[in-house]
Enzyme design. Structure first.
Site, PDB file in Angstrom:
ATOM      1  N   GLY A  84     -13.057  26.681  38.459  1.00 34.32           N
ATOM      2  CA  GLY A  84     -14.224  27.087  37.682  1.00 34.32           C
ATOM      3  C   GLY A  84     -14.921  25.936  36.962  1.00 34.32           C
ATOM      4  O   GLY A  84     -15.755  26.162  36.098  1.00 34.32           O
ATOM      5  N   GLU A 135      -4.390  31.448  35.783  1.00 32.02           N
ATOM      6  CA  GLU A 135      -4.907  32.230  34.651  1.00 32.02           C
ATOM      7  C   GLU A 135      -3.862  33.211  34.154  1.00 32.02           C
ATOM      8  O   GLU A 135      -3.787  33.493  32.956  1.00 32.02           O
ATOM      9  CB  GLU A 135      -6.209  32.940  35.067  1.00 32.02           C
ATOM     10  CG  GLU A 135      -7.351  31.934  35.206  1.00 32.02           C
ATOM     11  CD  GLU A 135      -8.401  32.289  36.243  1.00 32.02           C
ATOM     12  OE1 GLU A 135      -8.458  33.452  36.687  1.00 32.02           O
ATOM     13  OE2 GLU A 135      -9.166  31.373  36.631  1.00 32.02           O
ATOM     14  N   GLY A 138     -12.984  31.420  44.146  1.00 28.36           N
ATOM     15  CA  GLY A 138     -13.328  32.187  42.944  1.00 28.36           C
ATOM     16  C   GLY A 138     -14.819  32.438  42.884  1.00 28.36           C
ATOM     17  O   GLY A 138     -15.353  33.319  43.555  1.00 28.36           O
ATOM     18  N   GLY A 139     -15.518  31.647  42.087  1.00 29.13           N
ATOM     19  CA  GLY A 139     -16.943  31.840  41.852  1.00 29.13           C
ATOM     20  C   GLY A 139     -17.771  32.080  43.106  1.00 29.13           C
ATOM     21  O   GLY A 139     -18.584  33.019  43.156  1.00 29.13           O
ATOM     22  N   ASN A 172     -11.130  35.622  45.452  1.00 27.27           N
ATOM     23  CA  ASN A 172     -10.556  36.179  44.224  1.00 27.27           C
ATOM     24  C   ASN A 172     -11.709  36.472  43.269  1.00 27.27           C
ATOM     25  O   ASN A 172     -12.277  35.554  42.682  1.00 27.27           O
ATOM     26  CB  ASN A 172      -9.582  35.148  43.631  1.00 27.27           C
ATOM     27  CG  ASN A 172      -9.022  35.594  42.293  1.00 27.27           C
ATOM     28  OD1 ASN A 172      -9.232  36.730  41.862  1.00 27.27           O
ATOM     29  ND2 ASN A 172      -8.298  34.697  41.628  1.00 27.27           N
ATOM     30  N   TRP A 173     -12.017  37.748  43.149  1.00 30.81           N
ATOM     31  CA  TRP A 173     -13.174  38.130  42.316  1.00 30.81           C
ATOM     32  C   TRP A 173     -12.874  38.019  40.823  1.00 30.81           C
ATOM     33  O   TRP A 173     -13.773  38.109  40.008  1.00 30.81           O
ATOM     34  CB  TRP A 173     -13.605  39.568  42.636  1.00 30.81           C
ATOM     35  CG  TRP A 173     -14.163  39.786  44.005  1.00 30.81           C
ATOM     36  CD1 TRP A 173     -14.094  38.926  45.085  1.00 30.81           C
ATOM     37  CD2 TRP A 173     -14.881  40.939  44.469  1.00 30.81           C
ATOM     38  NE1 TRP A 173     -14.727  39.488  46.170  1.00 30.81           N
ATOM     39  CE2 TRP A 173     -15.215  40.722  45.821  1.00 30.81           C
ATOM     40  CE3 TRP A 173     -15.264  42.142  43.860  1.00 30.81           C
ATOM     41  CZ2 TRP A 173     -15.924  41.658  46.580  1.00 30.81           C
ATOM     42  CZ3 TRP A 173     -15.962  43.075  44.623  1.00 30.81           C
ATOM     43  CH2 TRP A 173     -16.288  42.833  45.954  1.00 30.81           C
ATOM     44  N   LYS A 174     -11.603  37.884  40.491  1.00 30.51           N
ATOM     45  CA  LYS A 174     -11.167  37.861  39.082  1.00 30.51           C
ATOM     46  C   LYS A 174     -11.714  39.088  38.346  1.00 30.51           C
ATOM     47  O   LYS A 174     -11.881  40.147  38.975  1.00 30.51           O
ATOM     48  CB  LYS A 174     -11.581  36.538  38.424  1.00 30.51           C
ATOM     49  CG  LYS A 174     -11.108  35.327  39.248  1.00 30.51           C
ATOM     50  CD  LYS A 174     -11.207  34.010  38.558  1.00 30.51           C
ATOM     51  CE  LYS A 174     -10.709  32.907  39.491  1.00 30.51           C
ATOM     52  NZ  LYS A 174     -10.763  31.582  38.886  1.00 30.51           N
ATOM     53  N   SER A 208     -13.100  25.344  42.807  1.00 32.60           N
ATOM     54  CA  SER A 208     -14.486  24.925  43.067  1.00 32.60           C
ATOM     55  C   SER A 208     -14.760  24.659  44.540  1.00 32.60           C
ATOM     56  O   SER A 208     -15.512  23.753  44.884  1.00 32.60           O
ATOM     57  CB  SER A 208     -14.862  23.709  42.205  1.00 32.60           C
ATOM     58  OG  SER A 208     -14.747  24.038  40.829  1.00 32.60           O
ATOM     59  N   HIS A 219      -1.201  33.183  39.679  1.00 30.89           N
ATOM     60  CA  HIS A 219      -2.450  32.451  39.442  1.00 30.89           C
ATOM     61  C   HIS A 219      -2.363  31.743  38.083  1.00 30.89           C
ATOM     62  O   HIS A 219      -1.767  32.266  37.140  1.00 30.89           O
ATOM     63  CB  HIS A 219      -3.641  33.416  39.470  1.00 30.89           C
ATOM     64  CG  HIS A 219      -4.954  32.707  39.540  1.00 30.89           C
ATOM     65  ND1 HIS A 219      -5.529  32.116  38.438  1.00 30.89           N
ATOM     66  CD2 HIS A 219      -5.790  32.461  40.577  1.00 30.89           C
ATOM     67  CE1 HIS A 219      -6.662  31.541  38.816  1.00 30.89           C
ATOM     68  NE2 HIS A 219      -6.844  31.736  40.101  1.00 30.89           N
ATOM     69  N   GLU A 250      -3.921  25.311  43.716  1.00 28.55           N
ATOM     70  CA  GLU A 250      -5.120  25.350  42.881  1.00 28.55           C
ATOM     71  C   GLU A 250      -4.922  24.450  41.663  1.00 28.55           C
ATOM     72  O   GLU A 250      -4.337  24.879  40.657  1.00 28.55           O
ATOM     73  CB  GLU A 250      -5.391  26.785  42.402  1.00 28.55           C
ATOM     74  CG  GLU A 250      -5.573  27.783  43.514  1.00 28.55           C
ATOM     75  CD  GLU A 250      -6.383  29.001  43.060  1.00 28.55           C
ATOM     76  OE1 GLU A 250      -7.406  29.273  43.681  1.00 28.55           O
ATOM     77  OE2 GLU A 250      -6.006  29.632  42.059  1.00 28.55           O
TER      78      GLU A 250
HETATM   79  P1  13P Z   1     -13.265  28.778  41.497  1.00 21.53           P
HETATM   80  O1  13P Z   1     -13.534  28.816  42.975  1.00 21.53           O
HETATM   81  O2  13P Z   1     -14.236  29.583  40.702  1.00 21.53           O
HETATM   82  O3  13P Z   1     -13.065  27.390  40.985  1.00 21.53           O
HETATM   83  O4  13P Z   1     -11.854  29.549  41.289  1.00 21.53           O
HETATM   84  C1  13P Z   1     -10.789  29.220  42.086  1.00 21.53           C
HETATM   85  C2  13P Z   1      -9.708  30.208  41.846  1.00 21.53           C
HETATM   86  O5  13P Z   1      -9.118  30.250  40.783  1.00 21.53           O
HETATM   87  C3  13P Z   1      -9.390  31.158  42.920  1.00 21.53           C
HETATM   88  O6  13P Z   1      -8.233  31.864  42.650  1.00 21.53           O
END
Ligand code: 13P
Length: 248
Positions: free
Chosen positions: A172, A96, A232-233, A10-12, A211, A94, A166
């Site tokens: 993050g 967010e 994510g990251g 997920n590149w966000k 993470s 998600h 998650e």
């Molecule tokens: P991180 O891997 O950056 O913690 O993010 C996880 C995430 O929200 C994937 O959708």
């Protein structure tokens, strides 16, 4: 029962077009020849075509979808548009989106229905906040999220879902859920699904997100109910993302 192993990135809301293109080309050039899992890239929707053209060994997903069919909804993207791009996956619910964009359980339920209607596999996210875990309420919270998300879905539709657990406190933050905490929740999620659709719940892939990185992916993915990850990251770096995808 065998179920699909999946690693999704997920590149966000990250990367310029040039940066996205560089990452896509790096990913494509290093696509693992013997990978054990399905690998999905979820770039910002504006880069969908770029991803389809430059990383065609990968599956592509979107990060969000409208809960409406089509029409006067400025800025939105419908499930039928996603389908018309031959995109097969879409993230829904998600944390967010729940936190910053008002995605309620009811909206998430409508989004799921839109996606399923248009043959797109939803990656349904759930997970508790830190204060909810500290109060020992994580099971109740996740159960409520899942039950409300799947209201009105047939058993056959529920079977098509991919779930991502998650924990919000792990997203993050560099703070991963322990393998024990994650496995425990994944088994609980499968038991919720089992109570709805019986043994078919064993076919549903449940991904861990929060993470997840090359250093912890293998231990997590070795757990019986953890079928991969939503990254994510670490998905913004070709090396670390592909390393995670090879952690089975
Ligand atoms: P991180 O891997 O950056 O913690 O993010 C996880 C995430 O929200 C994937 O959708």
């Amino acid at each position: 029962m065998m179920r699909k192993k999946i690693v999704a990135g997920n590149w966000k809301m990250n990367l310029s077009k040039d940066e996205a293109l560089t990452l896509l080309k790096e990913l494509q050039a290093n696509f693992p020849s013997q990978n054990q899992c399905e690998i999905i890239l979820c770039p910002p929707s504006i880069y969908t075509e770029l991803a389809l053209q430059n990383a065609n060994s990968f599956n592509i997903g979107l990060q969000n979808v409208s809960d409406k069919e089509n029409g006067a909804f400025t800025g939105e993207i419908s499930a039928s548009m996603i389908q018309s791009m031959n995109v097969e996956y879409c993230i829904v619910g998600h944390s967010e989106r729940r936190q910053y964009f008002g995605d309620t359980d009811t909206i998430i339920n409508s989004k799921l229905k839109q996606l399923l209607k248009h043959n797109i596999t939803p990656i349904l996210c759930c997970g508790e906040l830190l204060e909810e875990r500290e109060a020992g309420r994580q099971n109740e919270v996740v159960q409520n999220q899942i039950e409300k998300a799947i209201v009105g879905l047939s058993n056959a539709e529920i079977e098509k879902l991919v779930i991502a657990y998650e924990p919000v406190w792990a997203i993050g933050t560099g703070k991963t859920a322990s393998t024990h905490q994650a496995q425990e929740m994944h088994a609980f999620i499968r038991s919720i699904l089992n109570s709805k659709i019986g043994d078919a719940s064993n076919k549903i892939s449940i991904l861990y997100g929060g993470s997840c990185k090359p250093e912890n992916a293998k231990e997590l993915f070795d757990s019986p109910d953890i079928d991969g990850g939503l990254i994510g990251g670490a998905a913004l770096n070709a090396n670390s993302f592909l390393q995670i995808a090879q952690s089975f």
